[in-house]
Write a protein that holds these residues in place. Structure first.
Motif, PDB file in Angstrom:
ATOM      1  N   ASN A 169      -3.181   8.400 -15.265  1.00  0.00           N
ATOM      2  CA  ASN A 169      -4.642   8.378 -15.279  1.00  0.00           C
ATOM      3  C   ASN A 169      -5.234   7.595 -14.107  1.00  0.00           C
ATOM      4  N   PHE A 170      -4.403   6.819 -13.405  1.00  0.00           N
ATOM      5  CA  PHE A 170      -4.888   6.068 -12.249  1.00  0.00           C
ATOM      6  C   PHE A 170      -4.934   6.975 -11.027  1.00  0.00           C
ATOM      7  N   GLU A 171      -5.979   6.827 -10.233  1.00  0.00           N
ATOM      8  CA  GLU A 171      -6.053   7.566  -8.982  1.00  0.00           C
ATOM      9  C   GLU A 171      -5.207   6.869  -7.918  1.00  0.00           C
ATOM     10  N   PRO A 172      -4.679   7.634  -6.956  1.00  0.00           N
ATOM     11  CA  PRO A 172      -3.840   7.034  -5.912  1.00  0.00           C
ATOM     12  C   PRO A 172      -4.597   5.971  -5.121  1.00  0.00           C
ATOM     13  N   LEU A 173      -3.873   4.950  -4.713  1.00  0.00           N
ATOM     14  CA  LEU A 173      -4.428   3.899  -3.864  1.00  0.00           C
ATOM     15  C   LEU A 173      -4.257   4.284  -2.400  1.00  0.00           C
ATOM     16  N   PRO A 174      -4.996   3.630  -1.497  1.00  0.00           N
ATOM     17  CA  PRO A 174      -4.738   3.838  -0.072  1.00  0.00           C
ATOM     18  C   PRO A 174      -3.284   3.547   0.275  1.00  0.00           C
ATOM     19  N   GLU A 175      -2.823   4.124   1.368  1.00  0.00           N
ATOM     20  CA  GLU A 175      -1.403   4.082   1.714  1.00  0.00           C
ATOM     21  C   GLU A 175      -0.839   2.670   1.776  1.00  0.00           C
ATOM     22  N   GLU A 176      -1.647   1.706   2.263  1.00  0.00           N
ATOM     23  CA  GLU A 176      -1.120   0.349   2.456  1.00  0.00           C
ATOM     24  C   GLU A 176      -1.231  -0.520   1.208  1.00  0.00           C
ATOM     25  N   GLU A 177      -1.767   0.018   0.118  1.00  0.00           N
ATOM     26  CA  GLU A 177      -1.967  -0.768  -1.096  1.00  0.00           C
ATOM     27  C   GLU A 177      -1.007  -0.337  -2.200  1.00  0.00           C
ATOM     28  N   ARG A 178      -0.543  -1.320  -2.972  1.00  0.00           N
ATOM     29  CA  ARG A 178       0.356  -1.054  -4.081  1.00  0.00           C
ATOM     30  C   ARG A 178       0.070  -2.025  -5.227  1.00  0.00           C
TER      31      ARG A 178
ATOM     32  N   ARG B  56      -2.176  -5.653  -0.468  1.00  0.00           N
ATOM     33  CA  ARG B  56      -2.087  -4.882   0.767  1.00  0.00           C
ATOM     34  C   ARG B  56      -0.905  -5.347   1.605  1.00  0.00           C
ATOM     35  N   ASP B  57      -0.212  -4.366   2.172  1.00  0.00           N
ATOM     36  CA  ASP B  57       0.844  -4.618   3.158  1.00  0.00           C
ATOM     37  C   ASP B  57       1.937  -5.539   2.617  1.00  0.00           C
ATOM     38  N   LEU B  58       2.547  -5.127   1.513  1.00  0.00           N
ATOM     39  CA  LEU B  58       3.673  -5.860   0.938  1.00  0.00           C
ATOM     40  C   LEU B  58       4.928  -5.542   1.750  1.00  0.00           C
ATOM     41  N   ARG B  59       5.541  -6.579   2.308  1.00  0.00           N
ATOM     42  CA  ARG B  59       6.757  -6.367   3.102  1.00  0.00           C
ATOM     43  C   ARG B  59       7.492  -7.685   3.298  1.00  0.00           C
ATOM     44  N   THR B  60       8.692  -7.586   3.850  1.00  0.00           N
ATOM     45  CA  THR B  60       9.498  -8.764   4.158  1.00  0.00           C
ATOM     46  C   THR B  60       9.137  -9.290   5.538  1.00  0.00           C
ATOM     47  N   THR B  61       8.973 -10.601   5.624  1.00  0.00           N
ATOM     48  CA  THR B  61       8.567 -11.261   6.864  1.00  0.00           C
ATOM     49  C   THR B  61       9.571 -12.354   7.212  1.00  0.00           C
ATOM     50  N   ASP B  62       9.779 -12.566   8.488  1.00  0.00           N
ATOM     51  CA  ASP B  62      10.644 -13.658   8.930  1.00  0.00           C
ATOM     52  C   ASP B  62       9.857 -14.962   8.924  1.00  0.00           C
ATOM     53  N   VAL B  63      10.326 -15.944   8.139  1.00  0.00           N
ATOM     54  CA  VAL B  63       9.693 -17.266   8.065  1.00  0.00           C
ATOM     55  C   VAL B  63      10.735 -18.307   8.455  1.00  0.00           C
ATOM     56  N   ASP B  64      10.570 -18.854   9.649  1.00  0.00           N
ATOM     57  CA  ASP B  64      11.521 -19.852  10.171  1.00  0.00           C
ATOM     58  C   ASP B  64      12.956 -19.339  10.102  1.00  0.00           C
ATOM     59  N   GLY B  65      13.135 -18.072  10.478  1.00  0.00           N
ATOM     60  CA  GLY B  65      14.472 -17.492  10.517  1.00  0.00           C
ATOM     61  C   GLY B  65      14.995 -17.001   9.187  1.00  0.00           C
TER      62      GLY B  65
ATOM     63  N   VAL C 106      -4.623  -9.956  -1.779  1.00  0.00           N
ATOM     64  CA  VAL C 106      -4.863  -9.358  -3.093  1.00  0.00           C
ATOM     65  C   VAL C 106      -6.296  -8.839  -3.059  1.00  0.00           C
ATOM     66  N   VAL C 107      -6.485  -7.544  -3.309  1.00  0.00           N
ATOM     67  CA  VAL C 107      -7.814  -6.985  -3.090  1.00  0.00           C
ATOM     68  C   VAL C 107      -8.546  -6.596  -4.369  1.00  0.00           C
ATOM     69  N   LYS C 108      -7.844  -6.335  -5.452  1.00  0.00           N
ATOM     70  CA  LYS C 108      -8.509  -5.925  -6.684  1.00  0.00           C
ATOM     71  C   LYS C 108      -7.481  -5.823  -7.800  1.00  0.00           C
ATOM     72  N   ARG C 109      -7.978  -5.520  -8.992  1.00  0.00           N
ATOM     73  CA  ARG C 109      -7.129  -5.244 -10.140  1.00  0.00           C
ATOM     74  C   ARG C 109      -7.397  -3.828 -10.608  1.00  0.00           C
ATOM     75  N   ILE C 110      -6.397  -3.235 -11.243  1.00  0.00           N
ATOM     76  CA  ILE C 110      -6.604  -1.941 -11.869  1.00  0.00           C
ATOM     77  C   ILE C 110      -6.299  -2.078 -13.356  1.00  0.00           C
ATOM     78  N   GLY C 111      -6.730  -1.105 -14.117  1.00  0.00           N
ATOM     79  CA  GLY C 111      -6.484  -1.118 -15.553  1.00  0.00           C
ATOM     80  C   GLY C 111      -7.355  -0.094 -16.232  1.00  0.00           C
ATOM     81  N   PRO C 112      -6.919   0.437 -17.354  1.00  0.00           N
ATOM     82  CA  PRO C 112      -7.705   1.472 -18.033  1.00  0.00           C
ATOM     83  C   PRO C 112      -9.056   0.992 -18.513  1.00  0.00           C
ATOM     84  N   ASP C 113      -9.230  -0.341 -18.677  1.00  0.00           N
ATOM     85  CA  ASP C 113     -10.495  -0.876 -19.161  1.00  0.00           C
ATOM     86  C   ASP C 113     -11.485  -1.150 -18.046  1.00  0.00           C
ATOM     87  N   LEU C 114     -11.088  -0.938 -16.783  1.00  0.00           N
ATOM     88  CA  LEU C 114     -11.929  -1.328 -15.669  1.00  0.00           C
ATOM     89  C   LEU C 114     -12.854  -0.218 -15.183  1.00  0.00           C
ATOM     90  N   LYS C 115     -12.769   0.970 -15.761  1.00  0.00           N
ATOM     91  CA  LYS C 115     -13.633   2.086 -15.381  1.00  0.00           C
ATOM     92  C   LYS C 115     -13.539   2.306 -13.876  1.00  0.00           C
TER      93      LYS C 115
END
Length: 420
Positions: A252-261, A285-294, A303-312
């Motif tokens: 029932n959820f509509e697809p998110l933009p490509e960079e959002e999960r 947005r843009d969930l990925r692995t990053t190099d932090v001090d090697g 974090v841009v928003k929440r989804i849920g069936p109650d959120l219309k």
């Protein structure tokens, strides 16, 4: 990054503590880490938790050594109880200490004020700062804003640990926020856009790097903190993150933009909550692995928003993006988003705004945020109403979290002051 064996041990621990989860995951073949097909593990959704965990007869809640914390409320109005074992509590404090040390560094801060709401973060904040060797006071969000300002002036904390909604109240009610001598702000509990944080820093006389956002939940604990050098949120110890497409989670959820999960988390330290592939319903947005001090670390941009069936329509509306537009026009304000049917109104509390500014905000919200523009053009929304209002702290202290979408009767949308 976590070894697969660590994740497997987390699965086994949750299966021992929650027989219903063991039954659900019993379809897995094999009994070693090498045999584990991670994607076949069930997603721990809100419906599963409502059925098996958020119940009146939760066995863990009866144990004398288990701490239970109440959520601040849900869309249904019912508060939920989240359990922490002694091992969970120890891990929570240890991880939070490590995160705060990463944020504050070796600055030699001596005093901290915890100006918080309710729940686990509020209950443990004083202990965490004391373990950092700091003198600490705590103020309840329920008190009139004048009391908050009095404590800031008298105690003069170098570190302020608070929520964006509470900091908004402080900034709007104070004639000179910089006079309190605050040198670093740590935020928790709500989405804070870059433009909002930049304006808050200016009011406090701080550099932008002195306001640090942390992200957490009562179910998991501290999840991530913003690393200013990376411009990204880095996950805390003990977490493995996955990004799930919204439509894969629920048809029932509509697809998110490509960079959002949708963020899904597994904790290798939690034992009194089934935190294995736990669905947060937060969109990152843009969930990925990053190099932090090697070292490879999982991270995300925001974090841009929440989804849920109650959120219309809420799954399509990002308060993060709306605030980022508003604070490019105004220096100080409190923004509230309200929906009734097909009508969306932005209420901007603060100093008076001209009709031109209100019109500019409306134009940019409608045209610079693609999801909202599409909803207007397709008739899902009847345009945006932008309302300027006078700030009254009494109206804002009743709810600890104000940065969320409110659904109201149509008659309540019209506010005082001009609109565009």
């Amino acid at each position: 990054m976590h070894e697969l064996s660590d994740l497997w041990q987390a699965v086994e621990r949750i299966k021992r503590n929650f027989p219903w989860y063991a039954e659900l995951s019993g379809r897995l073949q094999g009994n070693t880490a090498a045999d584990l097909r991670w994607s076949s593990l069930p997603l721990v959704t809100s419906s599963l938790l409502e059925k098996h965990y958020y119940t009146e007869h939760q066995p863990l809640a009866l144990r004398p050594d288990v701490h239970c914390y109440k959520t601040s409320g849900t869309s249904s109005g019912r508060r939920k109880s989240i359990c922490y074992s002694p091992a969970d509590e120890d891990a929570y404090v240890r991880i939070k200490l490590d995160v705060f040390r990463s944020i504050l560094g070796d600055c030699g801060f001596r005093r901290a004020l915890s100006d918080m709401g309710t729940g686990h973060a509020e209950a443990t904040a004083v202990e965490v700062f004391r373990r950092l060797g700091m003198e600490v006071e705590s103020v309840s969000f329920r008190l009139p804003i004048e009391h908050h300002l009095e404590r800031l002036a008298a105690f003069r904390p170098e570190v302020l640990y608070t929520m964006p909604s509470i900091l908004e109240r402080i900034l709007l009610a104070s004639s000179d926020p910089a006079s309190y001598g605050i040198r670093h702000v740590i935020l928790v509990g709500e989405i804070a856009s870059p433009a909002w944080k930049e304006r808050a820093a200016q009011k406090l006389g701080l550099g932008a790097e002195r306001i640090t956002d942390t992200y957490g939940s009562i179910e998991i604990g501290t999840i991530a903190y913003y690393d200013h050098s990376l411009g990204r949120y880095v996950f805390a110890e003990g977490l493995f993150a996955e990004g799930i497409a919204a439509e894969a989670l629920d048809g029932n959820f509509e697809p998110l933009p490509e960079e959002e999960r949708v963020l899904v988390l597994t904790s290798t330290v939690r034992e009194a909550f089934p935190a294995v592939r736990y669905v947060t319903y937060d969109v990152v947005r843009d969930l990925r692995t990053t190099d932090v001090d090697g070292v490879p670390r999982q991270s995300f941009h925001s974090v841009v928003k929440r989804i849920g069936p109650d959120l219309k329509h809420g799954e399509k509306i990002s308060i993060y993006d709306i605030e980022d537009v508003v604070f490019r026009y105004v220096k100080e304000a409190s923004v509230r988003v309200r929906i009734n049917g097909n009508a969306l109104a932005l209420h901007i509390y603060g100093p008076p705004l001209s009709a031109a500014v209100l019109a500019g905000i409306r134009h940019d919200v409608e045209n610079r945020i693609p999801e909202i523009g599409i909803m207007i053009r397709s008739g899902i929304l009847d345009g945006i109403q932008v309302v300027g209002e006078t700030f009254d702290d009494a109206e804002h202290r009743g709810s600890v979290k104000s940065k969320k979408i409110a659904y109201e009767d149509a008659d309540s949308i019209n506010g005082q002051g001009g609109s565009a």
